[in-house]
Structures are given as C-alpha cells and as structure tokens.
Design a protein around this motif. Structure first.
Motif, PDB file in Angstrom:
ATOM      1  N   THR A 218       0.811  -1.215   0.000  1.00 24.45           N
ATOM      2  CA  THR A 218       0.000   0.000   0.000  1.00 24.45           C
ATOM      3  C   THR A 218       0.848   1.269   0.000  1.00 24.45           C
ATOM      4  OG1 THR A 218      -0.146   0.028   2.425  1.00 24.45           O
ATOM      5  CG2 THR A 218      -1.865  -1.182   1.236  1.00 24.45           C
ATOM      6  N   GLY A 219       2.161   1.114  -0.090  1.00 22.78           N
ATOM      7  CA  GLY A 219       3.073   2.244   0.021  1.00 22.78           C
ATOM      8  C   GLY A 219       2.886   3.279  -1.083  1.00 22.78           C
ATOM      9  N   VAL A 220       3.068   4.534  -0.729  1.00 27.83           N
ATOM     10  CA  VAL A 220       2.912   5.638  -1.674  1.00 27.83           C
ATOM     11  C   VAL A 220       4.222   5.859  -2.421  1.00 27.83           C
ATOM     12  CG1 VAL A 220       2.378   8.089  -1.933  1.00 27.83           C
ATOM     13  CG2 VAL A 220       1.210   6.725  -0.181  1.00 27.83           C
ATOM     14  N   PRO A 221       4.212   5.806  -3.760  1.00 36.97           N
ATOM     15  CA  PRO A 221       5.449   6.035  -4.521  1.00 36.97           C
ATOM     16  C   PRO A 221       6.074   7.383  -4.178  1.00 36.97           C
ATOM     17  CG  PRO A 221       3.701   5.198  -5.946  1.00 36.97           C
ATOM     18  CD  PRO A 221       3.060   5.505  -4.622  1.00 36.97           C
ATOM     19  N   GLY A 222       7.379   7.354  -3.957  1.00 34.71           N
ATOM     20  CA  GLY A 222       8.104   8.570  -3.597  1.00 34.71           C
ATOM     21  C   GLY A 222       8.210   8.790  -2.103  1.00 34.71           C
ATOM     22  N   VAL A 223       7.293   8.174  -1.333  1.00 36.55           N
ATOM     23  CA  VAL A 223       7.290   8.314   0.127  1.00 36.55           C
ATOM     24  C   VAL A 223       7.702   7.008   0.807  1.00 36.55           C
ATOM     25  CG1 VAL A 223       5.859   8.873   2.148  1.00 36.55           C
ATOM     26  CG2 VAL A 223       5.491  10.071   0.000  1.00 36.55           C
ATOM     27  N   GLU A 224       7.413   5.888   0.159  1.00 31.56           N
ATOM     28  CA  GLU A 224       7.734   4.571   0.720  1.00 31.56           C
ATOM     29  C   GLU A 224       8.275   3.672  -0.389  1.00 31.56           C
ATOM     30  OE1 GLU A 224       4.239   3.474   3.692  1.00 31.56           O
ATOM     31  OE2 GLU A 224       3.484   4.638   1.990  1.00 31.56           O
ATOM     32  N   GLU A 225       9.127   2.730   0.012  1.00 33.44           N
ATOM     33  CA  GLU A 225       9.636   1.764  -0.956  1.00 33.44           C
ATOM     34  C   GLU A 225      10.200   0.553  -0.221  1.00 33.44           C
ATOM     35  OE1 GLU A 225      12.922   3.250  -3.225  1.00 33.44           O
ATOM     36  OE2 GLU A 225      14.253   3.437  -1.494  1.00 33.44           O
ATOM     37  N   THR A 328      -6.194  -1.307  -4.313  1.00 36.02           N
ATOM     38  CA  THR A 328      -4.949  -0.861  -3.690  1.00 36.02           C
ATOM     39  C   THR A 328      -4.070  -0.120  -4.689  1.00 36.02           C
ATOM     40  OG1 THR A 328      -4.987  -2.708  -2.120  1.00 36.02           O
ATOM     41  CG2 THR A 328      -2.869  -1.640  -2.501  1.00 36.02           C
ATOM     42  N   ALA A 329      -3.994  -0.651  -5.908  1.00 37.03           N
ATOM     43  CA  ALA A 329      -3.156  -0.016  -6.932  1.00 37.03           C
ATOM     44  C   ALA A 329      -3.671   1.370  -7.284  1.00 37.03           C
ATOM     45  CB  ALA A 329      -3.108  -0.897  -8.178  1.00 37.03           C
ATOM     46  N   ALA A 330      -4.987   1.509  -7.395  1.00 34.58           N
ATOM     47  CA  ALA A 330      -5.558   2.819  -7.734  1.00 34.58           C
ATOM     48  C   ALA A 330      -5.324   3.819  -6.607  1.00 34.58           C
ATOM     49  CB  ALA A 330      -7.052   2.678  -8.013  1.00 34.58           C
ATOM     50  N   ALA A 331      -5.460   3.374  -5.356  1.00 33.44           N
ATOM     51  CA  ALA A 331      -5.225   4.266  -4.221  1.00 33.44           C
ATOM     52  C   ALA A 331      -3.779   4.749  -4.208  1.00 33.44           C
ATOM     53  CB  ALA A 331      -5.561   3.539  -2.924  1.00 33.44           C
ATOM     54  N   ARG A 332      -2.842   3.850  -4.509  1.00 36.74           N
ATOM     55  CA  ARG A 332      -1.432   4.236  -4.554  1.00 36.74           C
ATOM     56  C   ARG A 332      -1.184   5.263  -5.663  1.00 36.74           C
ATOM     57  NH1 ARG A 332       2.248   0.617  -6.011  1.00 36.74           N
ATOM     58  NH2 ARG A 332       3.895   1.456  -4.693  1.00 36.74           N
ATOM     59  N   THR A 333      -1.848   5.069  -6.789  1.00 37.70           N
ATOM     60  CA  THR A 333      -1.684   5.998  -7.906  1.00 37.70           C
ATOM     61  C   THR A 333      -2.187   7.387  -7.541  1.00 37.70           C
ATOM     62  OG1 THR A 333      -1.877   4.221  -9.542  1.00 37.70           O
ATOM     63  CG2 THR A 333      -2.316   6.474 -10.304  1.00 37.70           C
ATOM     64  N   HIS A 334      -3.392   7.460  -6.924  1.00 38.69           N
ATOM     65  CA  HIS A 334      -3.937   8.752  -6.508  1.00 38.69           C
ATOM     66  C   HIS A 334      -3.002   9.441  -5.514  1.00 38.69           C
ATOM     67  CE1 HIS A 334      -7.555   8.196  -8.691  1.00 38.69           C
ATOM     68  NE2 HIS A 334      -8.140   7.345  -7.870  1.00 38.69           N
ATOM     69  N   ALA A 335      -2.530   8.667  -4.535  1.00 34.76           N
ATOM     70  CA  ALA A 335      -1.658   9.251  -3.510  1.00 34.76           C
ATOM     71  C   ALA A 335      -0.340   9.715  -4.111  1.00 34.76           C
ATOM     72  CB  ALA A 335      -1.410   8.234  -2.402  1.00 34.76           C
ATOM     73  N   GLY A 336       0.208   8.909  -5.027  1.00 38.44           N
ATOM     74  CA  GLY A 336       1.464   9.282  -5.665  1.00 38.44           C
ATOM     75  C   GLY A 336       1.357  10.588  -6.434  1.00 38.44           C
ATOM     76  N   ARG A 337       0.217  10.831  -7.082  1.00 35.17           N
ATOM     77  CA  ARG A 337       0.022  12.073  -7.815  1.00 35.17           C
ATOM     78  C   ARG A 337      -0.032  13.265  -6.863  1.00 35.17           C
ATOM     79  NH1 ARG A 337      -4.765   9.640 -11.698  1.00 35.17           N
ATOM     80  NH2 ARG A 337      -3.416   8.591 -13.221  1.00 35.17           N
ATOM     81  N   LEU A 338      -0.729  13.097  -5.747  1.00 39.20           N
ATOM     82  CA  LEU A 338      -0.782  14.179  -4.763  1.00 39.20           C
ATOM     83  C   LEU A 338       0.610  14.498  -4.232  1.00 39.20           C
ATOM     84  CD1 LEU A 338      -3.878  13.654  -2.426  1.00 39.20           C
ATOM     85  CD2 LEU A 338      -3.546  15.377  -4.193  1.00 39.20           C
ATOM     86  N   VAL A 339       1.387  13.459  -3.988  1.00 38.82           N
ATOM     87  CA  VAL A 339       2.738  13.643  -3.451  1.00 38.82           C
ATOM     88  C   VAL A 339       3.610  14.420  -4.437  1.00 38.82           C
ATOM     89  CG1 VAL A 339       4.877  12.405  -2.940  1.00 38.82           C
ATOM     90  CG2 VAL A 339       2.733  11.688  -1.870  1.00 38.82           C
ATOM     91  N   GLN A 340       3.583  14.018  -5.697  1.00 42.04           N
ATOM     92  CA  GLN A 340       4.419  14.689  -6.692  1.00 42.04           C
ATOM     93  C   GLN A 340       4.014  16.149  -6.879  1.00 42.04           C
ATOM     94  OE1 GLN A 340       7.183  13.462  -8.187  1.00 42.04           O
ATOM     95  NE2 GLN A 340       6.913  11.668  -6.873  1.00 42.04           N
ATOM     96  N   ALA A 341       2.711  16.417  -6.753  1.00 38.14           N
ATOM     97  CA  ALA A 341       2.221  17.780  -7.010  1.00 38.14           C
ATOM     98  C   ALA A 341       2.317  18.689  -5.794  1.00 38.14           C
ATOM     99  CB  ALA A 341       0.774  17.720  -7.497  1.00 38.14           C
TER     100      ALA A 341
END
Length: 490
Positions: A218-225, A328-341
């Motif tokens: 469930t990790g957010v890209p850019g914040v978790e890995e 789960t994949a869609a939630a990660r995608t939404h969160a990743g976009r917020l993080v980058q922006a």
C-alpha cells in the motif's frame, strides 16, 4: 503488575523476556535496576524492589544495568492498549511533546490541568511527566554517545538537555559512567552518511509477512519503498524529516535513520516502533483470539501478527479517503500524484524516496479539477483536510479515540469503513474493526462466520479488545500482496 511481588520474582528468576518493559527490577545491594530478562544471576528476592517505570527506579536512586540496558527494552504494551489519560500522556511523551512544549504543552494536548496530569502519572508510574521524559532523554543520549562521533555538546542538544552540565550529571547518575566513559566502552563503528543504526526490540513472536507486506503493497510512490530487504519511508518530524529503513530479524528490527535534525531522534525511533506495533503483547492477544474456534487455526499458523500502522495519522486519513471503493493499486496511484504535485521534495542518497507526504495545509487549496476521482470523494477529501488544518479534527498518537471517531463520522463521506480503518491504523485502537471491509466479509464467509456487518460485529465481541488483530488474521486468508513479505526491490 509491579505490585504483584510473587509474579515479578518468578519472572526475574526465569529471565522471562515477555515482561521486559512491564516492570523494572531494582537491587538493593548493588543500587542497579534491570529488565526482568537480565542475564546476570538473579538477586535474592528480599533484595528485589519493583518499579513500574525506569523513571521511578531512577528517582529512587538506582542506576541502569550495563548488561541488560533496561532503557532499551520494549515499551509497556499498556500505553497502546488504553485510551485513558495516562496512556495518552505516555504516547505523547514518547513522541517528544514534553521535550518540545514542556508539561504545560502536554496538558493542553490532553485537555487536562498540569496538576492533574502530573498527579495521574505519578500515581500509576511512580514518576511525573518530567521524570519520564528525562529517562527517555538519557536513553537517547546514550545511543548518540555510543553510535556517533558527535561532540558531547551536540549530543546534549540533540537529546534535549538544557545544558551540557545537566547532560553530564544525568548520564552519570543514570548509567554510572560519564559520557566520555560510555563512548570509550562502545564497540559500534560510527555510522556512515550521517545515519544512525540501532536495533528495535519487540516481544516475541512477531510475524513479519503481513506487517511489512501491507506497508509495501500500500506504500505511496516517492514516500515509501522496499529496497535491499528493508521497508523505507520518509517521515515528517517536528524539526525536519527523516528517512527510516526497517529490516525484520528474528529477535529485533534493524533500524537505519537518516535525520535532517538530530533533535528528532527520539521521536523518529518511537514513530518507527509505533508504525510496526512493536510494543504489543502478542501472547496475550493470540491467547484471546485463539478462544474462537474459527480463528484458532489461523493464530496457530502465524502467531504474533501485528497491526501495520502509520508514521503520521493525518497522512493516513487522507490516504484512507483516496482508497475508498478503489483497488490498492488505484489508491497508490492517486496518492502518488498528490505527493508529486504537493509534497515537499527531499534528498535520498541511499534510495528512491523523493518527497514527504503533503500536509493538510498544502492540500487545502487543491484544485478539485486536478483530482481524478468522483465529485463526492473530492468533497470528502477537501472537507477532511480543512478539518485537519483548522484543528476541528485532531488525529494524533495521543488523541482521544472516541472523540476522533465522533468528529470523523460527522464529516461528509465518512462511513464505518473509513472511520474504523483510521482508528485501527492511524490512531492505533487495538479494538477497531471495519466490519464492512470486503476482505473481512470474504474471509468471514470462508470461515463460516456471519457476513452481514451487524451479525459479524456481534460475533466479534468475543475478540475484544483485540479485534484489530483479528482483522489481520482474517485478511491473511486471501492471496493478496499485503499478506506476503516482498521479494524484489521496488
């Protein structure tokens, strides 16, 4: 427990590590206090005295054992199981509130008078909030002295001491050695790249698969890995940020912390422990859940499951809204976009982390048209971040679980699933139970348990106060990535 002398004596004589952190043993003849599992020969029972906290033992004039290092034992599980004043205060002290805001600041956060907070902690712990915070500072100071080459003045400042003199006096009093002598005895090699490496103890058993699997899946890209066998995450802290790398082992979790400000060390350590639920009492939890014949084989198969939590409760609330009715994949995608922006950029010299998760203030003015989600969920998200930014909603490790649930439920778009998910993973309520969760309903049907939420909630009362741990066992009946330890780097 420290008042049950016979039980404490038996625990010390058997060197039972399950009781580390529950109480501390002081020895009258040596004036030393230890954890129950100390490897030295147990003293005679008549020479033992028992204290509910390291701070109480220190106030009584005992110094910490050099062999078992009682200050590094797991924390008492009580503080994460309860929602009363003392438990909430202990969670906030661990998060560094007293060091940053003093006892008056702690009292304000709790909604009580300073006198009431001091009286309540002293009655249960044998020491007030200042003494508890002092014991924590001493342990932080020892860690910095033994694992870094920082000058002692820098160590004193990072550990939260008001002066070098106070630092020297405290270290000498608590550990029976000067800071210079502590460093001379240390066998650790100074860390590279400014990182601090330590071991996070826990009460065994610990089943890491769902714990680390869930955090990574469930990790957010850019914040978790997941990288090189470690879960890595970026943590927003009071004075800056940290990158934590956490690797499970049989008897500890290896923790590598890279901090932008060393004053955040204690807070970072305790947030990592909170994130991984390392202060839980798995024996008591598993014993309760195994009384249900439906859960008994699941508990026997994988004892010691923990609840994967979060380093920032407010961040998780945002992520819970993003995850409403999507994969789960869609939630990660939404969160990743917020993080980058909207996230704050960071530098990660050892991996691929790029940002801190955005604050509620940063998200409050997001243009709804940039959010790829239904209109109703956009309104839910913006209502949440406004409530968090205004202070109308408090989500914190020391928060009031009942009040948080009430406030969340009054926000538009917050149903039982979202509220209970936040209570379980963000607030750490061990009895939270999202009965409407699809994975739980599927598992219940497979196990012959009631599927309808009301009937399932009625059945789940027998799992209290550990329903959040029952959730982990129910989820594990499915073949989802959250249930498996990651194999490859991400």
């Amino acid at each position: 427990m420290h008042t049950d002398v016979d039980r404490c004596v038996r625990a010390v004589q058997s060197k039972d590590e399950r009781f580390d952190g529950w109480f501390f043993t002081a020895v009258l003849t040596t004036r030393i206090y230890c954890r129950p599992s100390c490897p030295v020969v147990p003293p005679k029972p008549e020479n033992m005295r028992f204290y509910p906290s390291a701070a109480a033992a220190q106030q009584a004039g005992f110094r910490a054992c050099k062999r078992c290092r009682p200050g590094a034992s797991p924390g008492s599980p009580q503080w994460n199981e309860r929602a009363d004043l003392v438990a909430r205060a202990m969670r906030l002290i661990a998060d560094g509130v007293v060091d940053r805001d003093g006892v008056p600041g702690l009292a304000r956060r709790l909604g009580y008078s300073t006198r009431q907070v001091e009286r309540s902690l002293t009655a249960e712990l044998g020491a007030g909030p200042l003494a508890v915070a002092r014991a924590q500072r001493a342990q932080t100071a020892r860690l910095l002295v033994e694992t870094t080459t920082l000058p002692m003045t820098a160590v004193a400042d990072a550990a939260g001491f008001a002066s070098l003199r106070t630092f020297n006096e405290t270290v000498r009093e608590v550990f029976g050695m000067t800071p210079t002598e502590l460093r001379a005895r240390a066998k650790n090699v100074p860390n590279t790249l400014g990182a601090i490496v330590l071991k996070l103890p826990f009460r065994r058993p610990l089943f890491p698969d769902n714990l680390f699997g869930h955090l990574v899946a469930t990790g957010v890209p850019g914040v978790e890995e997941w990288r090189d066998g470690a879960y890595r995450c970026a943590l927003r802290l009071p004075h800056g940020h940290a990158i934590a790398a956490l690797t499970p082992h049989d008897d500890h979790v290896a923790c590598r912390l890279t901090l932008s400000d060393l004053r955040d060390l204690t807070t970072a350590i305790n947030r990592c422990r909170w994130l991984l639920d390392l202060d839980a009492d798995p024996v008591a939890i598993d014993e309760r859940l195994a009384h249900d014949e439906a859960l008994e084989p699941l508990v026997a198969k994988s004892p010691g499951r923990r609840v994967p939590r979060t380093g920032d409760p407010r961040e998780f609330a945002v992520r819970a809204v993003l995850g409403q009715q999507v994969s789960t994949a869609a939630a990660r995608t939404h969160a990743g976009r917020l993080v980058q922006a909207h996230g704050d950029p960071i530098e990660d010299r050892e991996g691929g982390l790029t940002h801190l998760f955005p604050t509620p203030a940063a998200l409050r003015d997001v243009d709804p048209d940039t959010l790829a989600m239904p209109k109703s969920r956009k309104a839910t998200l913006l209502g949440l971040v406004s409530a968090l930014d205004d202070g109308a909603l408090e989500l914190a490790v020391g928060g009031d679980w009942v009040e948080a649930r009430r406030t969340l439920s009054e926000l538009p778009g917050f149903g039982p699933w979202t509220v209970e998910s936040i209570a379980m993973r963000a607030l750490g309520d061990p009895d939270a139970f999202p009965a409407t969760d699809l994975g739980i309903k599927t598992a219940a049907d497979h196990l012959g348990l009631p599927v309808k939420p009301k009937q399932l909630l009625d059945h789940a009362t027998r799992w209290s106060p550990w329903r959040a741990y029952a959730v982990q066992h129910l989820w594990a009946t499915g073949d989802h990535p959250v249930n498996h330890m990651p194999k490859d780097d991400r």
